[in-house]
Design a protein around this motif. Structure first.
Motif, mmCIF file in Angstrom:
data_model
loop_
_atom_site.group_PDB
_atom_site.id
_atom_site.type_symbol
_atom_site.label_atom_id
_atom_site.label_comp_id
_atom_site.label_asym_id
_atom_site.label_seq_id
_atom_site.Cartn_x
_atom_site.Cartn_y
_atom_site.Cartn_z
ATOM 1 N N GLN A 17 0.731 -1.183 -0.047
ATOM 2 C CA GLN A 17 -0.018 0.002 0.064
ATOM 3 C C GLN A 17 0.833 1.137 0.090
ATOM 4 O O GLN A 17 0.427 2.240 -0.327
ATOM 5 N N LEU A 19 2.619 1.837 -2.228
ATOM 6 C CA LEU A 19 2.621 2.244 -3.800
ATOM 7 C C LEU A 19 1.455 2.999 -4.094
ATOM 8 O O LEU A 19 1.265 3.439 -5.218
ATOM 9 N N LYS A 20 0.526 3.285 -3.265
ATOM 10 C CA LYS A 20 -0.655 4.005 -3.400
ATOM 11 C C LYS A 20 -0.558 5.466 -4.063
ATOM 12 O O LYS A 20 -1.290 5.886 -4.935
ATOM 13 N N VAL A 22 0.230 8.310 -6.010
ATOM 14 C CA VAL A 22 0.662 8.545 -7.306
ATOM 15 C C VAL A 22 0.707 10.048 -7.746
ATOM 16 O O VAL A 22 -0.290 10.700 -7.180
ATOM 17 N N ARG A 25 -1.674 13.371 -12.666
ATOM 18 C CA ARG A 25 -1.213 12.949 -14.189
ATOM 19 C C ARG A 25 -1.251 14.350 -14.815
ATOM 20 O O ARG A 25 -2.081 15.255 -14.360
ATOM 21 N N PHE A 37 -7.473 9.196 -28.598
ATOM 22 C CA PHE A 37 -8.407 7.852 -28.556
ATOM 23 C C PHE A 37 -9.647 8.345 -29.554
ATOM 24 O O PHE A 37 -9.880 7.309 -30.223
ATOM 25 N N TYR B 24 -13.705 7.384 -21.499
ATOM 26 C CA TYR B 24 -12.200 7.772 -21.462
ATOM 27 C C TYR B 24 -12.287 8.827 -20.099
ATOM 28 O O TYR B 24 -11.416 8.330 -19.119
ATOM 29 N N SER B 28 -10.190 6.550 -17.167
ATOM 30 C CA SER B 28 -8.613 6.671 -17.716
ATOM 31 C C SER B 28 -7.761 7.143 -16.625
ATOM 32 O O SER B 28 -6.651 6.585 -16.211
ATOM 33 N N TYR B 32 -4.729 5.151 -15.285
ATOM 34 C CA TYR B 32 -3.433 5.850 -15.098
ATOM 35 C C TYR B 32 -2.776 5.255 -13.540
ATOM 36 O O TYR B 32 -1.549 4.990 -13.593
ATOM 37 N N ARG B 33 -3.376 5.481 -12.675
ATOM 38 C CA ARG B 33 -3.049 5.273 -11.231
ATOM 39 C C ARG B 33 -2.524 3.795 -11.237
ATOM 40 O O ARG B 33 -1.325 3.312 -10.645
ATOM 41 N N TYR B 36 0.543 3.150 -13.078
ATOM 42 C CA TYR B 36 1.758 3.740 -12.595
ATOM 43 C C TYR B 36 2.136 3.191 -11.161
ATOM 44 O O TYR B 36 3.309 3.007 -11.010
ATOM 45 N N ARG B 37 1.169 2.612 -10.620
ATOM 46 C CA ARG B 37 1.650 2.008 -9.402
ATOM 47 C C ARG B 37 2.395 0.914 -9.443
ATOM 48 O O ARG B 37 3.302 0.064 -8.671
ATOM 49 N N GLN B 42 5.648 7.779 -15.277
ATOM 50 C CA GLN B 42 4.229 8.515 -15.861
ATOM 51 C C GLN B 42 4.327 8.104 -17.457
ATOM 52 O O GLN B 42 3.076 7.863 -18.060
ATOM 53 N N GLU B 46 1.040 6.519 -19.070
ATOM 54 C CA GLU B 46 0.351 6.946 -20.213
ATOM 55 C C GLU B 46 0.259 6.101 -21.554
ATOM 56 O O GLU B 46 -0.768 5.882 -22.009
ATOM 57 N N VAL B 49 -2.265 3.399 -20.854
ATOM 58 C CA VAL B 49 -3.657 3.878 -20.755
ATOM 59 C C VAL B 49 -3.986 4.004 -22.188
ATOM 60 O O VAL B 49 -5.146 3.670 -22.841
ATOM 61 N N PHE B 53 -6.987 1.673 -24.229
ATOM 62 C CA PHE B 53 -8.277 2.296 -24.940
ATOM 63 C C PHE B 53 -8.231 1.813 -26.409
ATOM 64 O O PHE B 53 -9.077 1.790 -27.110
ATOM 65 N N ASN B 118 9.966 1.900 -2.753
ATOM 66 C CA ASN B 118 8.697 1.489 -3.820
ATOM 67 C C ASN B 118 9.297 0.751 -5.122
ATOM 68 O O ASN B 118 8.676 -0.065 -5.434
ATOM 69 N N ILE B 121 9.668 -2.513 -4.182
ATOM 70 C CA ILE B 121 8.304 -3.416 -4.024
ATOM 71 C C ILE B 121 7.954 -3.754 -5.388
ATOM 72 O O ILE B 121 7.379 -4.874 -5.722
ATOM 73 N N ARG B 122 7.798 -2.719 -6.317
ATOM 74 C CA ARG B 122 7.472 -2.990 -7.729
ATOM 75 C C ARG B 122 8.213 -4.195 -8.249
ATOM 76 O O ARG B 122 7.642 -4.842 -9.137
ATOM 77 N N ILE B 141 -4.063 -2.612 -3.373
ATOM 78 C CA ILE B 141 -3.373 -1.041 -3.742
ATOM 79 C C ILE B 141 -4.634 -0.206 -4.357
ATOM 80 O O ILE B 141 -4.992 0.721 -3.999
#
Lengths: 276, 183
Positions: A17, A19-20, A22, A25, A37, B24, B28, B32-33, B36-37, B42, B46, B49, B53, B118, B121-122, B141
């Motif tokens: 957690q 990693l939560k 972020v 954007r 898109f 979207y 989206s 994205y989150r 990224y996690r 970033q 992107e 995402v 789509f 982090n 962990i990833r 998460i």
């Protein structure tokens, strides 16, 4: 998370957690991603269809299978052969006469045409045409009048005439044509009964010139008769004012010739004097 | 959502621009989150995402795509793309953001330590099986329920629980080995 976990599992979950969080954007990237898109969606979707033939992909794939392609070719040739055969049979049947093999086909086609006519006027015209066709066949056929085919032909003619009469109602034109057909039929059948053949319909003794002369004579007589009457009227007017008197005098003369003579005064005396 | 998911999907299958834009805008940010996690990048998020789509549009073009559970479908697609990235290469380590140093009230050394932790962990997460990683990510998460995870993975809830148990055990072992090697 409502499940029960061991302390070790809880430690791992706690680490996960971490990693939560972020970073936010980028709005620019988000808008660009959305624009890309939607652009892709517009590129995929074509509102104008590519045309009827190009849409038939399923049929084209089906017909392009080798085995089916051979079957399709065979079926097409067979259908074309059947169509040509049926067309030529119908055409030949139209030219047939009683006694021919295709003549029943011709009658059957006529029945079908009448059955398919959905208006009484159309049916009436067809019945009259087919009755006329029977008369033509009667002229052209070489069969004798007592042949069963001829009898069937006459029966068919009468059937068409009967139905046509019923359909004609108050139509004067149709009635006149029916009458003409009946007259011609009577003429043809009468000739058939006399000598059993239609080859010599025209009488050898009376030529068309003779018939014309006879008609002229009749016309002249009809034209002269009124003039004579007028002349005789003038004479009668000079002798007597009563126009009926000449007839009466003629009648008296005829009576005097037929009956026993009534001796007028001095009449016999004059004859006796002549004899003397 | 202004309209129900079923109506939105029905319009999306007709390539209605409004419905697609709505989808979207709705999904989206979460995707994205989620990306990224796991990726820690970033640019990677992107790209994930955009690819998710794009695959969604391809499915609609083929007359396929989901009739329901649109969110589960999109997260499953994103998960597959991320799995492909993990198979091809190691997840890139994002360089430190220069803005971090200017964050008030946070010591740069602690920020750097947290960032490095982090990333480790990833890396440990990426070494799990795809199913285990998906279960742990979505549940612990993203905060999904077992039923939602089961719908996204098209597996029964019992299988999800089993994957969760094995995934935590596997992750614990990897964490233990990694942190013992690099305290």
């Amino acid at each position: 998370v409502t499940d029960k976990f061991t302390p070790q599992e809880l430690d791992s979950i706690e680490r996960l957690q971490s990693l939560k969080p972020v970073p936010p954007r980028s709005p620019t990237h988000a808008e660009r991603g959305k624009a890309v898109f939607l652009f892709q969606a517009r590129q995929i979707y074509r509102p104008v269809s590519p045309g009827g033939f190009l849409r038939l992909n399923g049929w084209k794939r089906l017909l392009q299978r080798p085995r089916l392609r051979r079957s399709t070719l065979t079926i097409s040739l067979l259908l074309a052969f059947l169509f040509l055969t049926a067309s030529s049979t119908v055409y030949a049947a139209q030219q047939s006469l009683p006694g021919d093999q295709l003549y029943p086909v011709k009658l059957r086609i006529e029945d079908v045409r009448i059955a398919l006519s959905n208006q009484s006027a159309t049916a009436l015209a067809l019945h009259l045409d087919f009755a006329q066709e029977r008369l033509v066949e009667m002229r052209l056929t070489s069969l004798p009048g007592d042949n069963p085919e001829i009898l069937l032909l006459e029966e068919n003619f009468q059937t068409h005439i009967q139905v046509a009469l019923r359909l004609a109602g108050g139509d004067r034109d149709a009635q006149n044509r029916i009458q003409e057909l009946i007259d011609e039929f009577d003429l043809l059948t009468g000739k058939q009964e006399s000598d059993g053949s239609l080859d010599d319909l025209e009488s050898p003794d009376i030529t068309p010139q003779d018939l014309e002369n006879l008609e002229n004579l009749e016309n002249q007589n009809q034209e002269e008769t009124p003039e004579d009457q007028e002349n005789s009227g003038e004479d009668s007017e000079s002798q007597s004012s009563n126009s009926s008197e000449p007839d009466q005098s003629d009648k008296d003369q005829s009576d005097s010739e037929d009956d026993e003579p009534d001796p007028p005064e001095g009449g016999f005396d004059q004859e006796e004097e002549v004899e003397e | 959502l202004k309209t129900s998911e079923a109506e939105l999907l029905s319009e999306a299958k007709k390539f209605d621009q409004s419905a697609l834009a709505n989808i979207y805008d709705t999904y989206s940010p979460g995707l994205y989150r989620y990306a990224y996690r796991q990726l820690g990048s970033q640019e990677g998020a992107e790209e994930c995402v955009a690819e998710t789509f794009s695959r969604f549009l391809d499915a609609l073009k083929r007359g396929k795509g989901p009739n329901q559970h649109l969110r589960a479908y999109l997260y499953r697609t994103a998960h597959n793309w991320i799995t492909d990235q993990f198979r091809r290469r190691s997840p890139p380590i994002e360089p430190l953001n220069p803005d971090i140093h200017s964050s008030p009230g946070q010591h740069p050394e602690k920020i750097t330590d947290a960032h490095m932790t982090n990333e480790r962990i990833r890396t440990q997460l990426s070494q799990l099986t795809p199913d285990q990683r998906q279960v742990l990510t979505l549940k612990f998460i993203e905060g999904w329920s077992n039923e939602e995870v089961a719908a996204a993975m098209k597996k029964p809830v019992g299988a999800v629980k089993a994957l969760q148990h094995r995934g935590l055990k596997n992750l614990r072992k990897r964490m233990k080995d990694d942190f013992e090697d690099r305290p």
